[in-house]
Enzyme design. Structure first.
Site, PDB file in Angstrom:
ATOM      1  N   PRO A 180       0.816  -1.218   0.000  1.00 14.61           N
ATOM      2  CA  PRO A 180       0.000   0.000   0.000  1.00 14.61           C
ATOM      3  C   PRO A 180       0.854   1.274   0.000  1.00 14.61           C
ATOM      4  O   PRO A 180       0.504   2.258  -0.659  1.00 14.61           O
ATOM      5  CB  PRO A 180      -0.823  -0.128   1.283  1.00 14.61           C
ATOM      6  N   ASN A 181       1.961   1.272   0.695  1.00 16.33           N
ATOM      7  CA  ASN A 181       2.785   2.485   0.774  1.00 16.33           C
ATOM      8  C   ASN A 181       4.106   2.388   0.019  1.00 16.33           C
ATOM      9  O   ASN A 181       4.972   3.248   0.152  1.00 16.33           O
ATOM     10  CB  ASN A 181       3.061   2.828   2.247  1.00 16.33           C
ATOM     11  N   HIS A 182       4.282   1.306  -0.752  1.00 17.22           N
ATOM     12  CA  HIS A 182       5.554   1.124  -1.457  1.00 17.22           C
ATOM     13  C   HIS A 182       5.292   0.526  -2.827  1.00 17.22           C
ATOM     14  O   HIS A 182       5.160  -0.684  -2.969  1.00 17.22           O
ATOM     15  CB  HIS A 182       6.498   0.241  -0.641  1.00 17.22           C
ATOM     16  N   GLY A 183       5.206   1.404  -3.826  1.00 14.09           N
ATOM     17  CA  GLY A 183       4.957   0.967  -5.188  1.00 14.09           C
ATOM     18  C   GLY A 183       6.219   1.022  -6.018  1.00 14.09           C
ATOM     19  O   GLY A 183       6.892   0.009  -6.239  1.00 14.09           O
ATOM     20  N   TRP A 186      -2.670  -4.378  -5.130  1.00  6.51           N
ATOM     21  CA  TRP A 186      -2.721  -4.399  -6.597  1.00  6.51           C
ATOM     22  C   TRP A 186      -2.179  -5.722  -7.139  1.00  6.51           C
ATOM     23  O   TRP A 186      -1.348  -5.750  -8.022  1.00  6.51           O
ATOM     24  CB  TRP A 186      -1.928  -3.220  -7.213  1.00  6.51           C
ATOM     25  N   GLY A 197     -15.547   8.010 -34.612  1.00  4.52           N
ATOM     26  CA  GLY A 197     -16.547   8.972 -34.161  1.00  4.52           C
ATOM     27  C   GLY A 197     -17.303   8.416 -32.965  1.00  4.52           C
ATOM     28  O   GLY A 197     -16.745   7.724 -32.111  1.00  4.52           O
ATOM     29  N   GLU A 226       3.775  -2.721 -13.374  1.00  4.01           N
ATOM     30  CA  GLU A 226       5.071  -3.280 -13.794  1.00  4.01           C
ATOM     31  C   GLU A 226       6.078  -2.179 -14.087  1.00  4.01           C
ATOM     32  O   GLU A 226       6.797  -2.215 -15.079  1.00  4.01           O
ATOM     33  CB  GLU A 226       4.899  -4.172 -15.025  1.00  4.01           C
ATOM     34  N   HIS A 276       5.192   4.513 -16.096  1.00 11.62           N
ATOM     35  CA  HIS A 276       5.716   5.152 -17.304  1.00 11.62           C
ATOM     36  C   HIS A 276       6.888   6.072 -16.958  1.00 11.62           C
ATOM     37  O   HIS A 276       7.909   6.089 -17.650  1.00 11.62           O
ATOM     38  CB  HIS A 276       4.567   5.945 -17.926  1.00 11.62           C
TER      39      HIS A 276
END
Lengths: 249, 392
Positions: free
Chosen positions: B141-144, B169, B347, B371, B374
């Site tokens: 939760p606090n370390h991505g 996640w 469209g 992963e 960006h």
């Protein structure tokens, strides 16, 4: 009992064909090649028969008359589950030439059942299977939608108007199969693709046979004309246009 | 005999760079996607439900662990074959590709690379068939982007470890039979361990409300004094190198996968632009529409060449994590841009689920972040150039 499945190498059915060389051939750049869909169903049925408990089928071979370019298609057939493949190393000149080449191989290898798709999705000739059985002097059954082996006896289903005809025949024979022979073509699994690396793909020189016909020219179908929408309040215009423009009435 | 229309773009004849076997692998996966994914995926996406019945089919097809040796249930294939499988699966849906990515690169790969022979024989064959579903727990939760600061710990209790912490996640966490979890030991060293379903103290709540990867399950992994037998430790690696090597493999697959999503959008847009008529001619005949299509084809072609070259390097054992970062970053970005632009070519029709663009766009918003985000991938390239790590 040995089955031979005749495999035609055809452009993917969504390929856009572009004629080249004064309309004597088509541009093969970027074309995706596939197993002729009817042949693929025939192969699938052969595999299902072999997998049945106590099946008398011991070997499934596939054959193609074609140049080296067609080998990926044979490799796919091996990946799907065929035991071995044969390529007669020659351009498939016409239906008779292909049938006669396959007949030579069948005579030398003694297959019990030969399966052909009812037509190929490129030239739609519907001729090889019939010619092949005639050249081999064996029974042929066309439009086969079911192939079963019960107590060593072969039974074939044919769709006829309003029903199904059930036939029995002795081996060897040629079955010319249509849709229904198998529900869906089998998709090769990665392990099958891996195992196909070690399966034999034998290349045979062509027998000395002359083609009976020559392809000289192709024509693309005429472009469809645009659809004209007629307002429902002016339905009379449809009659006028059918008469004056379409000249249908 | 799939009757789904698809003309895959191959402007530079990249097919000529592939072996016959590569093409059979690619076509087999494509046929399977046409048969099993395309007809159902919009419905599952809309329902936010994972089409779990596809796991068995994916296993039968061999989409799990194709590069793992056949003695462990794999198919002895190379990395280009793996990439092509990912490409075709993601043409179906990023969620389906994620399932295969996680199973292959984040679960089977670490067991194969760092596990004991007993672990390999126990888990790999059943992961390959899909009998077992795996998940991978690194992000917290606090370390991505900063996994080195993870809080999850294992404490050595003599004959076993005690695991405490939480991961977030996590694809497939709620249905996984096996979890590869990364935690720090008493010395603060990152270790990999195999957490099995049913272990006391392990729970996996699902994450709801996603507007992306809706046909894929995402959840947490919560560990409260979970007893981990010592034989469940992956002995072959210590430190962040372990999880990062798994991510390199998965990111490599993503670099290929997203090309499939881009190709799917491009193909649908080209066809529509030839059928849709405005001002008396097909919309594809207008310059601004052609600009969108031409730029999309250019970027797809560049992405295809990048992926192929990276696959060749990976087959030769020469690819670096920085090269993988560049390909993942570039290819996800172009795929996301193409999905958005191709939607515009359609469209208003482009916003409906008659066409795949919105679903791919929404999915790719996850793919551009998971992963390695960006931005972090850009900074990995930056560090490669300058020798200075700007992401710390």
């Amino acid at each position: 009992m040995k089955i031979l499945v005749c495999i035609s190498n055809v452009p993917d059915t969504t390929t856009k064909i572009k004629l080249v060389n004064n309309n004597s051939g088509y541009d093969k750049t970027g074309v995706q090649w596939i197993i002729n869909p009817w042949d693929e169903l025939a192969l699938t049925r052969a595999l299902l028969l072999k997998e049945e408990q106590g099946s008398p089928i011991t070997e499934i071979s596939v054959i193609n008359v074609g140049t080296k370019d067609t080998e990926p298609t044979l490799r796919k057939a091996l990946a799907v589950g065929a035991d071995d493949a044969i390529r007669v190393d020659a351009e498939a000149k016409d239906a008779y030439y292909v049938a006669a080449q396959i007949a030579e191989v069948v005579k030398n290898n003694g297959y019990d059942i030969v399966l052909c798709g009812i037509e190929s999705s490129d030239y739609n000739g519907s001729a090889v299977g019939g010619m092949l059985s005639e050249l081999l002097d064996v029974p042929s059954v066309s439009s086969v939608s079911g192939l079963f082996i019960e107590d060593g006896k072969v039974k074939l289903n044919r769709e006829i108007d309003g029903g199904t005809q059930v036939l029995a025949t002795e081996t060897p024979f040629v079955a010319i199969v249509q849709k229904g022979i198998a529900l869906d073509p089998r998709i090769p699994a990665m392990r099958g693709i891996m195992m196909a690396r070690k399966k034999p793909l034998v290349v045979l020189p062509p027998a000395d046979i002359e083609a009976l016909t020559e392809y000289i020219d192709y024509e693309m179908p005429q472009a469809k004309s645009a659809c004209k929408m007629i307002d429902e309040d002016n339905a009379g215009d449809m009659i006028r246009l059918l008469h004056e423009e379409a000249k249908a009435i | 005999m799939a009757n789904i229309q698809y003309n895959p773009p191959d402007h530079y004849l990249v097919d000529d760079l592939l072996s016959d076997e590569h093409k059979i692998v690619r076509d087999a996966t494509r046929d399977w996607v046409n048969r099993s994914v395309k007809p159902i995926i919009e419905e599952y996406f809309e329902k936010a439900e994972f089409p779990r019945h596809l796991v068995k089919e994916l296993g039968e097809m061999g989409a799990f662990g194709p590069f793992i040796p056949s003695q462990y249930g794999g198919a002895d294939m190379d990395y280009i074959s793996y990439g092509l499988i990912m490409q075709e699966l993601e043409r179906g849906d990023s969620g389906i590709r994620s399932m295969a990515s996680v199973q292959t690169s984040l679960v089977m790969y670490p067991i194969w690379s760092y596990g004991t022979e007993e672990q390999k024989l126990k888990f790999l064959p059943r992961l390959a068939t899909g009998e077992l579903i795996g998940c991978f727990g690194l992000t917290e939760p606090n370390h991505g982007s900063d996994p080195g600061s993870m809080k999850t710990r294992i404490k050595d209790m003599g004959d076993h470890y005690l695991l405490n912490g939480a991961k977030m996640w996590i694809t497939n966490s709620t249905i996984a039979d096996v979890g590869i979890v990364w935690a720090k030991d008493d010395e603060g060293v990152v270790r990999g361990l195999i957490v099995e379903k049913g272990m006391k103290g392990f729970t996996a709540p699902e994450t709801h409300g996603k507007w992306s990867l809706r046909a894929s399950i995402t959840g947490e992994m919560v560990f409260e004094d979970v007893i981990i037998p010592k034989e469940n430790i992956l002995p072959g690696v210590k430190g962040l190198k372990g999880p990062l090597s798994c991510l390199s493999s998965a990111r490599y697959g993503i670099a290929w996968g997203v090309i499939g999503a881009a190709m799917d959008c491009f193909d649908a847009a080209v066809r529509y632009s030839q059928e849709r008529t405005q001002f008396g001619k097909p919309t594809g005949g207008f310059q601004l529409q052609q600009k969108k299509l031409a730029e999309a084809l250019t970027e797809i072609t560049k992405a295809q060449l990048l992926a192929w070259r990276l696959g060749t390097l990976r087959n030769e054992g020469k690819s670096t994590p920085a090269q993988v970062s560049m390909a993942k970053r570039n290819n996800v970005e172009i795929a996301l841009n193409i999905a958005r632009e191709m939607r515009q070519v359609l469209g208003a029709m482009g916003i409906t689920n008659d066409y795949p663009m919105m679903r791919h766009s929404m999915n790719l918003e996850s793919v551009i972040t998971y992963e390695g985000t960006h931005d972090v991938h850009l900074l990995i390239t930056g560090a490669e150039i300058t020798g200075i790590q700007a992401y710390k």
